[in-house]
Design a protein around this motif. Sequence first.
Motif: not given
Length: 361
Positions: A109-127
């Motif tokens: 989780e820490k690695i993923i958050l670092d690589k994504l710059n802690w940006d998890l609020h993104m628009a998905t195709p479902l939105d």
Amino acid sequence: MAGPRRAPRRRAGEDVAISPRQRDEVIQWLAKLKYQFHLYPETLALAISLLDRFLAAVKARPKYLNCIAISCFFLAAKTIEEDERIPVLKVLARDSFCGCSPAEIRRMEKIILDKLNWDLHMATPLDFLHIFHAMAVSSRPQLLALLPTLSPSQHVAALTKQLLHCMACFQLLQFKGSMLALAIVSLELEKLLPDWLALIIELLQKAQMDSSQLIHCRELVAHHLSTVQPSLLPNSVYVYSPLQQTLVTCNRGAFHRQPSSVPGPGLSKDNGRPEAPVTGTAALYQRRPAPAGGCKQASAKRKVEEMEVDDFYDGIKRLYNEDLAPEVVALENMGSVCGADVSRQEGSVSPCPPLQPVSVM
């Protein structure tokens, strides 16, 4: 004189990148976990988007794919779900059979958050699917009259299932999420509206997307969705099998598929790998027994629990003013209205169970 030193021999598969097939299989495994833990479709859509973003930024090895996927799934659950619905990490690691310990998932989780710059609020195709569907209904109100058996929220639920199937196809990664959502909406509107093309052009102009890409995306989506539903054998015939039990009016049409041990459709117990499609025989349906006390309404809570959670979108239902009583919604989806024709005598109504395909040699 000694020759040049050879490079150390690497282990087989050490530098092999994650293949598209492996990516699709792990997404199908996440879809199984979504059903197993009763999470929202938005959670699965966000988990897939996080997984694709991370794999695009990092060259990961296949042996870490399960850990990456379950970590993205856990991050998406903590972002979308309510606190009481978030799975406990220890339970998630144990029941998902991911092969990772809770500590390893935390580190990933820490690695993923670092690589994504802690940006998890993104628009998905479902939105985007929700947006385009709401715009279509707003622009063409007659669309609601063309859905006599489905409410707008249930119609969105059906389109959501198609979208999640498409998100598990690596060939559709070349398109943006908004393009994929619009392609699914356009294929559905083509079957419902005579002037669907004019509406799609309006949506294209508002979204500022290329029409040629939409045509290409529609073709791939239509081909992929056609392979999802297993086709019947060419020599199949239909045999009418009459009901052996007494027909009860309030339960007319209440046929249920035999429950499977796998919570997700098309998924096996083998660590979430997709199950081979069943050919030659159709799924058996069994009739629900009549209630002991006559035509009596069951509790609304029980009927709601029997239906898929995907069919309920509280926000979408409020958007379309679908604040109906739970009893009405449950009975409509069961395909019968209790007490509508109780006065009919036995034998006056001809039962019509689903036709069963039978292979003929």
